[in-house]
Enzyme design. Sequence first.
Site, PDB file in Angstrom:
ATOM      1  N   HIS A 168       0.832  -1.202   0.000  1.00 14.44           N
ATOM      2  CA  HIS A 168       0.000   0.000   0.000  1.00 14.44           C
ATOM      3  C   HIS A 168       0.874   1.262   0.000  1.00 14.44           C
ATOM      4  O   HIS A 168       2.003   1.236   0.499  1.00 14.44           O
ATOM      5  CB  HIS A 168      -0.881   0.045   1.252  1.00 14.44           C
ATOM      6  N   CYS A 255      -2.982   0.272   9.534  1.00 12.30           N
ATOM      7  CA  CYS A 255      -3.920  -0.781   9.091  1.00 12.30           C
ATOM      8  C   CYS A 255      -4.887  -1.195  10.201  1.00 12.30           C
ATOM      9  O   CYS A 255      -5.983  -1.675   9.930  1.00 12.30           O
ATOM     10  CB  CYS A 255      -3.146  -2.021   8.653  1.00 12.30           C
TER      11      CYS A 255
HETATM   12  N1  GLY Z   1      -2.402  -8.945   4.802  1.00 15.47           N
HETATM   13  C1  GLY Z   1      -2.969  -7.680   4.539  1.00 15.47           C
HETATM   14  C2  GLY Z   1      -3.293  -7.523   3.123  1.00 15.47           C
HETATM   15  O1  GLY Z   1      -2.647  -8.117   2.277  1.00 15.47           O
HETATM   16  O2  GLY Z   1      -4.221  -6.817   2.787  1.00 15.47           O
END
Ligand code: GLY
Length: 263
Positions: A168, A255
Amino acid sequence: MSFSTHFSHAITRRPSASITRGLRAVDTGTPDLALMQAHQAAYIATLRETGATVVELPALDAYPDSVFVEDTALCLPQGAVIMRPGAPSRLGEAAEMAPHLQALYTRVVAITGSDSFIEGGDILVTGREILVGRSARTNAAGIAELTRLVAPWGHKVREVLTPPGVLHFKTDCSLLDTDTILSTSRLSASGCFEGYTVIDIPDGEEAAANTIRFNDLVLMPAGFPHTRDAITRAGFTLREIGNSECAKLDGGMSCLSLRFTPS
Ligand code: GLY
């Protein structure tokens, strides 16, 4: 105080036993549920230390990655936008989050286009603008739909690029205050933070780039002394939180929560 650094609420979700099947770019070992729970308890206690209300949602066994609630929504002062995660195994997590945001916000809208994909981990809200990194999980259609949804709320979206091979956009950066961004040099070298003060992550500590500014604290993953010293030298008050188990699933501080002040 800015809406991008100061919040009255956070939402978290307990990790499920199915976390052992969570997505990961590279297998560095099976996450330990009990240790992850202990790290999450410290994280939540730190959010509460700032005076915020923290909602703890129950575990969702059907969604191994659902502890990473940030990917399900974008929370702004005017309302919340439900995302459309680009990982097929995570698509259903967004609908699981919607009623909890509807209970707190007057306005909740959603990304609905069948070709639109966007995850909260690719979105950095600075207070001046919303940066969205195109990635393997977030595409141009998702960014275009988000741009249309938040324009009436007065927000400008700027499309940028998540570095290749990085999960991300916020895997590699975080907001410390409305003018200051902590970033890996592989991301800041793209020039996407022109006009901001950038604190570059010391070489070898790239895994420390995902922190959160939450009220008067910065929460960062434990174990990165050079980054800790750089953030402290810049005048921020830090808390280090264990993140070894979430890191096995490419997860970090941002997250693990949605952070907002409902309206
Ligand atoms: N393990 C978090 C993701 O890949 O979205």
